[in-house]
Design an enzyme around this catalytic site. Structure first.
Site, mmCIF file in Angstrom:
data_model
loop_
_atom_site.group_PDB
_atom_site.id
_atom_site.type_symbol
_atom_site.label_atom_id
_atom_site.label_comp_id
_atom_site.label_asym_id
_atom_site.label_seq_id
_atom_site.Cartn_x
_atom_site.Cartn_y
_atom_site.Cartn_z
ATOM 1 C CE LYS A 38 13.266 -12.228 -9.536
ATOM 2 N NZ LYS A 38 13.919 -12.061 -8.302
ATOM 3 C CE LYS A 63 11.516 -3.549 -6.047
ATOM 4 N NZ LYS A 63 12.141 -4.727 -6.676
ATOM 5 C CB CYS A 118 -0.940 0.111 1.189
ATOM 6 S SG CYS A 118 -2.098 -1.229 1.308
ATOM 7 C CG HIS A 124 17.453 -37.869 -1.447
ATOM 8 N ND1 HIS A 124 17.786 -39.091 -0.896
ATOM 9 C CD2 HIS A 124 18.638 -37.290 -1.778
ATOM 10 C CE1 HIS A 124 19.102 -39.226 -0.872
ATOM 11 N NE2 HIS A 124 19.646 -38.141 -1.409
ATOM 12 C CD GLU A 131 9.416 -12.312 -8.118
ATOM 13 O OE1 GLU A 131 10.624 -12.100 -8.201
ATOM 14 O OE2 GLU A 131 8.733 -11.894 -7.177
ATOM 15 C CD1 TRP A 176 -0.145 -6.533 -2.902
ATOM 16 C CD2 TRP A 176 -0.318 -6.935 -0.712
ATOM 17 N NE1 TRP A 176 0.158 -7.851 -2.695
ATOM 18 C CE2 TRP A 176 0.060 -8.141 -1.363
ATOM 19 C CE3 TRP A 176 -0.484 -6.956 0.676
ATOM 20 C CZ2 TRP A 176 0.273 -9.333 -0.678
ATOM 21 C CZ3 TRP A 176 -0.278 -8.147 1.352
ATOM 22 C CH2 TRP A 176 0.099 -9.318 0.687
ATOM 23 N NE ARG A 202 4.607 1.840 -0.201
ATOM 24 C CZ ARG A 202 5.641 1.678 0.605
ATOM 25 N NH1 ARG A 202 6.855 1.903 0.135
ATOM 26 N NH2 ARG A 202 5.493 1.305 1.850
ATOM 27 C CG ASN A 236 1.671 1.321 4.105
ATOM 28 O OD1 ASN A 236 1.398 0.152 3.843
ATOM 29 N ND2 ASN A 236 2.921 1.750 4.191
ATOM 30 N N GLY A 237 -0.439 -0.385 6.227
ATOM 31 C CA GLY A 237 -0.056 -1.208 7.379
ATOM 32 C C GLY A 237 -1.181 -2.133 7.771
ATOM 33 C CD GLU A 271 16.552 -14.098 -7.179
ATOM 34 O OE1 GLU A 271 15.963 -14.526 -6.174
ATOM 35 O OE2 GLU A 271 16.228 -13.030 -7.733
HETATM 36 O O1 M6R Z 1 12.926 -5.431 0.109
HETATM 37 P P1 M6R Z 1 13.357 -6.816 0.474
HETATM 38 O O2 M6R Z 1 14.611 -7.232 -0.174
HETATM 39 O O3 M6R Z 1 13.413 -7.033 1.965
HETATM 40 O O4 M6R Z 1 12.205 -7.742 -0.088
HETATM 41 C C1 M6R Z 1 12.210 -9.116 0.125
HETATM 42 C C2 M6R Z 1 11.240 -9.813 -0.799
HETATM 43 O O5 M6R Z 1 9.951 -9.359 -0.596
HETATM 44 C C3 M6R Z 1 11.618 -9.596 -2.279
HETATM 45 O O6 M6R Z 1 12.920 -10.010 -2.534
HETATM 46 C C4 M6R Z 1 10.661 -10.355 -3.198
HETATM 47 O O7 M6R Z 1 10.848 -11.736 -3.028
HETATM 48 C C5 M6R Z 1 10.856 -9.928 -4.652
HETATM 49 N N1 M6R Z 1 9.586 -9.845 -5.303
HETATM 50 C C6 M6R Z 1 11.696 -10.876 -5.420
HETATM 51 O O8 M6R Z 1 11.758 -10.572 -6.771
#
Ligand code: M6R
Length: 614
Positions: free
Chosen positions: A491, A609, A2, A510, A494, A77, A27, A103-104, A487
């Site tokens: 990517k 984000k 948010c 396993h 997501e 969000w 956000r 926000n929160g 990672e």
């Molecule tokens: O701002 P941060 O690095 O603490 O955020 C952590 C995760 O929310 C962030 O890395 C998230 O997994 C991204 N969408 C990855 O692309």
């Protein structure tokens, strides 16, 4: 998650609010809304979905709202309540005279809702925010002062909040406050800008004040009054924001993600600048306050992070253990905070976060700080709440990252771990000097190697085209590149919503091997070094189950042509540095697959984000 904005001044407010929300769209983008104040009227406009929908709504009212000079806005969000128009902010009290954006998460909202319902408040939404509107309004009815009402109300709220409030009794006033959520006030000439983050104010002013927890500010075009939770008047601490508006442009790229991937060679040069002069000189980390004695006295390091930052932390563990002779644990912040951790003054706790706002990591950092640990923060936002908790800081200087999928910040975090590992090894004397010098030489060559990969993006596009029709995807690796596999898979999942998973290759047999058949792509991160032969055997095992085999490799071995259906080659690189180079083709692969599938690359569904809720 948010974003909130506010404006009070002499300019038409709607464009300022919408532009601010546009900058904060990273956000959240489930719904949005604004409230504007006319002489004797408050008007609220909301829309479900992307901000464009709100813009379309506002077009129908452009005449009536053009005169407004005070207003608040929100981009959501969803946490409590579905992302509908009804649940979109701003929210109002029962009589509609008070509006609020938030926000929160207000954790005790159920109790407060029951209490306020008994007092006659009528709730229209499923949100936690609406209770704040009713609560402040009910106190205001008694004290007849908006700032005082907000001050008294937040004493009853548990959880995290940044709030911006307007009331019909006030011609041009905003009251703002925060706890465990970011909020800043941009300061102009006869005008103030409120926002959850810098991008929403930077094109208007570079002067700003960050609110501390439980402070309340009352803003009118000509004045700002700041008080603490006890009502004491405070002197605002004004800062100059170290940001440039130009950073928010796509610079000709179709998506921010592609632009950010392409920025990575310069991101590395940027972070190395001033820290690694020549291989013969020691690493300089100005804001790291770890001396020889502190380092010698440490008995463990704990690294805590979430998502992509957690993957950088996994590579970080490998590096620190390799060069510094100290045990390192890595844990997701969300797991760390709800168990008994063995953490004390002999523990170095490293928090890693692009945003510096992630609620789980902030809580973990605060908990370990309370136990006496030295706190080192690696972040892209040295102005963030997390950075403010730091005893030592490594700002990664990747520049603002707009795409929700983290790319350049990951690379910058990785480089920070190399620098930190070499820095600590130099202080402790735990690694041979000649070896460290050769490591530093190699570190300086990384930008060129990434440039070579970026120049061969067409090959990765070809791979993306071949494999974009899959439902699942497996990435395998061993050693330091397990982080790369996880990672790479994150990517892909997501931004394309393909069920991608990273596995330690040795674990395949396993259990996961049961999933393999002729429909399953298995991408093997096959880097020459201590686990190369082992990984080759694991790849053979997958091939024997008819999987669609892809290699990401720096090997020129001819026999790979028989084993793999598709080979992505990367430049010659030492195994220890390979995570920096190997992740780039995987970022591009995820990007091009999502592009082929027509997904919303920069704003994937359900994500935000900054994850400011636990
Ligand atoms: O701002 P941060 O690095 O603490 O955020 C952590 C995760 O929310 C962030 O890395 C998230 O997994 C991204 N969408 C990855 O692309």
């Amino acid at each position: 998650m948010c974003g909130i904005v506010g404006y009070v001044g002499y300019k038409p407010v709607v464009d300022i609010l919408i532009d601010g929300l546009e900058q904060l769209e990273y956000r959240g983008y489930d719904s949005s809304g604004i409230a504007v104040k006319f002489d004797a009227d408050l008007k609220v406009y909301k829309a479900e979905g992307k901000l464009q929908n709100l813009k379309d709504v506002l077009k129908q009212h452009s005449k009536e709202i053009s005169a407004a000079k005070t207003g608040i806005g929100h981009i959501r969000w969803a946490t409590h309540g579905a992302p509908t128009v009804l649940n979109a902010h701003p929210h109002t009290c029962s009589c509609g005279n008070l509006v609020i954006v938030h926000n929160g998460i207000i954790e005790n909202f159920k109790e407060l809702r029951e209490k306020l319902t008994k007092q006659g408040c009528v709730f229209k939404t499923q949100t936690d925010t609406e209770i704040a509107a009713h609560l402040i309004a009910s106190i205001y009815a008694r004290v007849k002062d908006l700032t005082e009402a907000v001050r008294l109300a937040i004493k009853e709220l548990d959880g995290a909040f940044a709030l911006c409030v307007m009331h019909n009794d006030y011609k041009d006033t905003l009251v703002v406050t925060k706890r465990n959520a970011p909020l800043l006030v941009g300061i102009g000439e006869d005008e103030f800008f409120v926002a959850s983050d810098v991008p929403a104010v930077i094109k208007h002013t570079k002067k700003a004040m960050y609110l501390n927890d439980n402070q309340i500010a009352a803003l009118t075009p000509k004045s700002m009054q700041l008080i603490d939770e006890n009502g004491n008047v405070l002197e605002p601490k004004i800062e100059v924001l170290p940001w440039e508006p130009v950073a928010l442009s796509k610079m000709g790229y179709k998506h921010f993600m592609l632009k950010e991937i392409n920025e990575q060679p310069d991101v590395i040069r940027n972070i190395l600048f001033g820290k690694l002069h020549t291989p013969l000189e020691p690493i300089v980390l100005d804001e790291v306050k770890l001396d020889r004695k502190t380092l010698k006295d440490l008995n463990r390091i704990q690294i805590i992070a979430c998502g992509t930052s957690l993957h950088a932390a996994m590579a970080g563990k490998y590096l620190i253990e390799s060069f510094c002779d100290i045990a390192v644990d890595v844990e997701a912040s969300s797991e760390y905070i709800y168990r008994k951790t063995v953490t004390d003054s002999k523990t170095l706790v490293i928090g890693v976060s692009q945003s510096g706002e992630t609620a789980d990591t902030i809580t973990a950092v605060k908990q370990s700080k309370a136990k006496g640990s030295h706190i080192l923060i690696i972040t892209n936002r040295p102005d963030s709440a997390m950075a403010r908790e730091a005893d030592s800081l490594i700002p990664v200087n990747a520049g603002i990252e707009v795409s929700v999928a983290a790319t350049k910040s990951y690379l910058a975090q990785l480089i920070s771990f190399y620098l930190l590992a070499f820095y600590m090894a130099e202080i402790k004397g735990s690694t041979d000097k000649a070896l460290l010098q050769s490591m530093k030489t190699e570190l300086m060559l990384l930008p060129q190697k990434i440039e070579q990969i970026l120049a061969s993006a067409d090959k990765i596009k070809e791979c993306a085209k071949l494999y974009s029709n899959t439902r699942d995807f497996i990435y395998i690796a061993r050693g330091i590149n397990l982080a790369t596999a996880l990672e790479g898979a994150l990517k892909l999942k997501e931004i394309s919503y393909i069920n991608a998973t990273g596995y330690a290759a040795g674990e395949l047999k396993h259990g996961p091997i049961a999933m393999l058949d002729e429909t399953m792509p298995v991408l093997s991160i096959l880097i020459k070094g201590c686990v190369y032969e082992k990984l080759l055997s694991n790849s053979e095992e997958a091939k024997a189950r008819n999987a669609r085999m892809i290699a990401l490799t720096n090997s020129k071995d001819e026999k790979l042509n028989d084993l793999f259906d598709f080979i992505i080659r990367i430049p010659e690189i030492q195994e220890i540095f390979s995570p920096v180079v190997a992740i780039v083709p995987l970022q591009l692969l995820a990007y091009y697959i999502a592009e082929f599938l027509g997904k919303d690359v920069d704003q994937p569904r359900n994500l935000a984000k900054s994850v400011t809720v636990e």
